[in-house]
Design an enzyme around this catalytic site. Structure first.
Site: not given
Ligand code: IVH
Length: 697
Positions: A87, A120
């Site tokens: 997460s 995000k």
């Molecule tokens: S990087 C180790 N980049 O947000 C996790 N996540 O709240 C690295 N998410 O589980 C994730 N946009 O499903 C990353 N540009 C983005 C993202 C993103 C949405 C989601 C992802 C993560 C969750 C955490």
């Protein structure tokens, strides 16, 4: 955004146990069917309350508490992830981001060399496994250690090609979501097949991905945010994925043919200074309302592999990345009623009356419902819990009922069988219902519009005066203004000699307004100020407008095959009013315009309107004005600024796109400015702009 976000207050162990139970149920629903009874904000508040209680009472923590667990501990899957799907930790303010970055730099013992800033995406995390370039398996995040196999959904997802451009063996990680259009289509198909509507795009994507068989079509979209080696990945590629900066891995993914945010108005960008990171956060946040897909924050990452490796990960989240959360733009509230209002053209539009709810910083009590068909399609009922969406300056809208929160007490939305204004018949032959009397139903509103500042601009003709004239039977439409009798005016209450003569003088001036304003005053459905200007400049005379057929209207920029026949019908309907205006001697020509015969040559593909000033400092430029005007432009209405742009040879446009040449951004400019910055478009202040067009002011 507050530094200490609100949390549910939990007073004792019983309340704590109840809060844990509610949160676990909500998380299970959210990650399961995608239909949590709590909206994101309420869930986050609850979990923060639980965490605060646990911090104060560490001896009383319940084992099933959602704190510190991926997906609130809700989901278990059966396909293990080789590398856990983690997460992200959250911050809620610029200060929170500063503190997080300082902590990270302390941990690695040096400044972070390059930052990456990305949207995000508000969907659900997916692992997509490719073998030799073929998509072979799709797995949800689940509890982070193992997820659910949802490979049956492969063909439903755009942006996740069945075959990559290169025969690589690799795992792509990213987010599956529904765009607004995909959500609307999915809900139409789903309710059409007799199922309850999805509450919002996120739950629609989650629900659809987990459904094996369905009797309706859905489409989703994937955006990648990472790539990892798999068993069998070429060692060279595996090494590169371990060594390349995140931004370059994103480039690789795009080259392979999968979607990244690179093609959206909010591509991921790199920055070397934290100050720039803050600017990029603002830019993405500012563009939020204009995006086709939902974002719930901005992700800030250390870009270099070495920085990531030195930062490491906790059991829940990487330490090299953080989510800067944005306030929720979607809330659940109750639909307490529906009002049907008649507009100036006689359109009867439903408006939702809501239990007040704060969304994106403002309290929402009303939201648009479009039309009766839309209400039926969404299967809304009075008393329903509904999801309401609002971001930036968009008009709030009701997305869908939250079907599982129904109690059986909900009632059908009453639909009028007579015009709610005049009690006459309703013309329901079109999607948008209309009073059978059309404009005549709400003559006062039509006259008010016609004399407004951007139309005929008749000073001294406020609402009360118009009401008085209509009530006295002296006017039934705005053409009657031009034949008002001085003696009869003098008989009216509060009309002395001076005010009567002033009014008659203002009306006489209005007779000489350019065609663009006279045409705008007609209030043709589907035309506002700028469209009226384009039409007037293109056709040059009212006679030419009246003679134009649908094909001729399509020569005007911004008028397509759908709008053109509506305009023709509207103008025909307004024939008697136009005749009255002509008879009263109102000007029916556009100064400087020469008409379609002299319009641009055919190779111009009809995109340019004929009558725009030739040359001029803005020749060939598409200009967008946003924010409040200052300096020499301070007193001008937006319409007058747009008129100025066109006098100076440019084209005024209301939305920023890659075709925009210049943005004039005043104080409080919001998403349009941010979008222009993102697209690298020239931005000037109102003062700078005034200098450029000084000769035309
Ligand atoms: S990087 C180790 N980049 O947000 C996790 N996540 O709240 C690295 N998410 O589980 C994730 N946009 O499903 C990353 N540009 C983005 C993202 C993103 C949405 C989601 C992802 C993560 C969750 C955490």
């Amino acid at each position: 955004m507050t530094e200490t976000p609100a949390r549910t207050q939990i007073a004792d162990q019983a309340a704590y146990a109840e809060a844990v139970r509610t949160a676990v149920e909500a998380a299970a629903a959210y990650y399961g069917e995608g239909d949590s009874p709590l909206d994101d904000d309420a869930y986050d508040r609850l979990v923060r309350g639980i965490a605060a209680y646990e911090a104060a009472n560490p001896g009383h923590v319940l084992p099933d508490s959602p704190t510190g667990k991926v997906a609130g501990g809700a989901v278990i899957g059966d396909v293990p992830h080789a590398v856990p799907m983690l997460s992200l930790d959250n911050v809620f303010s610029a200060e929170g981001l500063e503190n997080w970055a300082a902590g990270l730099e302390r941990r690695i013992g040096r400044p972070v060399a390059v930052w990456c800033v990305e949207p995000k995406l508000d969907g659900l995390a997916i692992s997509a496994r490719y073998r030799d370039g073929r998509l072979v398996r799709l797995v949800t995040r689940g509890d982070g250690a193992a997820g659910e196999d949802v490979s049956h959904g492969i063909s439903l997802i755009t942006g996740l090609p069945a075959r990559l451009a290169e025969p690589v063996t690799v795992e792509l990680r990213g987010e599956v979501l529904m765009t607004r259009a995909q959500f609307e289509n999915a809900n139409a198909a789903r309710t059409g097949a007799g199922h309850p509507a999805f509450a919002n795009p996120r739950s629609a994507a989650a629900g659809s991905l987990r459904t094996l068989y369905r009797d309706y079509e859905v489409e989703m979209t994937f955006f990648a945010y990472g790539a990892l080696p798999l068993e069998g990945t070429d060692p060279g590629l595996a090494a590169r994925l371990g060594e390349l900066p995140h931004s370059q891995i994103m480039g690789l993914i795009a080259e392979w043919g999968a979607h990244t945010t690179a093609d959206t108005p909010v591509p991921g960008v790199t920055c070397t200074e934290l100050a720039e990171v803050h600017q990029q956060v603002e830019r993405i946040a500012g563009a939020r309302a204009t995006l086709e897909f939902g974002i719930d924050g901005i992700v800030i990452k250390a870009d270099l592999a070495a920085d990531q490796a030195d930062a490491g990960t906790s059991s829940r989240a990487p330490r090299w990345a953080v989510a800067y959360k944005l306030p929720a733009v979607e809330k659940i509230t109750r639909l307490v009623g529906v009002e049907w209002n008649v507009g100036r053209t006689g359109i009867i539009a439903p408006r939702a009356v809501l239990e007040p709810v704060v969304v994106d910083g403002s309290t929402i009590t009303y939201a648009t419902l479009h039309n009766a068909g839309d209400i039926a399609r969404r299967d809304l009922k009075i008393g329903d819990h509904v999801t309401v969406y609002k971001a930036g300056d968009v008009i709030p809208r009701v997305e869908a009922p939250v079907a599982h929160l129904r109690t059986g007490e909900e009632t059908e939305i009453p639909v009028p069988d007579a015009c709610p204004r005049c009690g006459g018949g309703i013309d329901d032959s079109q999607k948008r219902w209309r009073c059978a009397k059309g404009r005549a139903c709400h003559a006062i509103a039509s006259v008010r519009y016609a004399v407004g500042r951007d139309q005929l601009d008749i000073e001294g003709l406020g609402e009360n005066r118009i009401d008085q004239l209509v009530a006295a039977g002296m006017i039934t439409d705005f053409a009657d203004l031009f034949t008002l009798d001085r003696d009869r005016l003098l008989e009216l209450e509060r009309m002395g000699e001076v005010s009567t003569d002033n009014l008659l003088y203002a009306i006489a001036i209005a007779k000489t307004r350019p065609l663009s304003r006279v045409f705008c005053a007609l209030g043709v459905r589907g035309t506002g100020r700028s469209m009226s200007r384009r039409i007037a400049r293109h056709f040059a005379t009212m006679d030419a407008i009246r003679a134009a057929d649908a094909e001729a209207f399509q020569q005007v920029e911004g008028i397509g095959p759908e709008k053109a026949p509506v305009l023709v019908a509207e103008i025909a309907e307004l024939g008697p009013l136009i005749d009255k205006l002509v008879a009263a001697g109102v000007n029916m020509t556009e100064p400087g315009a020469t008409g379609p015969a002299a319009a641009a040559p055919p190779e111009d593909d009809g995109q340019e309107d004929g009558g725009r000033a030739e040359g001029g400092p803005l020749a060939g430029m598409s200009v967008v004005v946003t924010g409040s005007m200052s300096g020499p432009l301070a007193e001008l209405t937006r319409n007058q600024v747009n008129e100025l742009i066109e006098r100076a040879g440019g084209r005024a446009s209301s939305s920023v796109s890659s075709k925009t040449s210049l943005v004039v951004a005043g104080e409080k400019a919001g998403s349009k400015r941010a979008k222009a910055e993102g697209l690298g478009i020239e931005i000037v202040t109102p003062e700078e702009f005034a200098e450029r067009v000084a000769d035309h002011l």
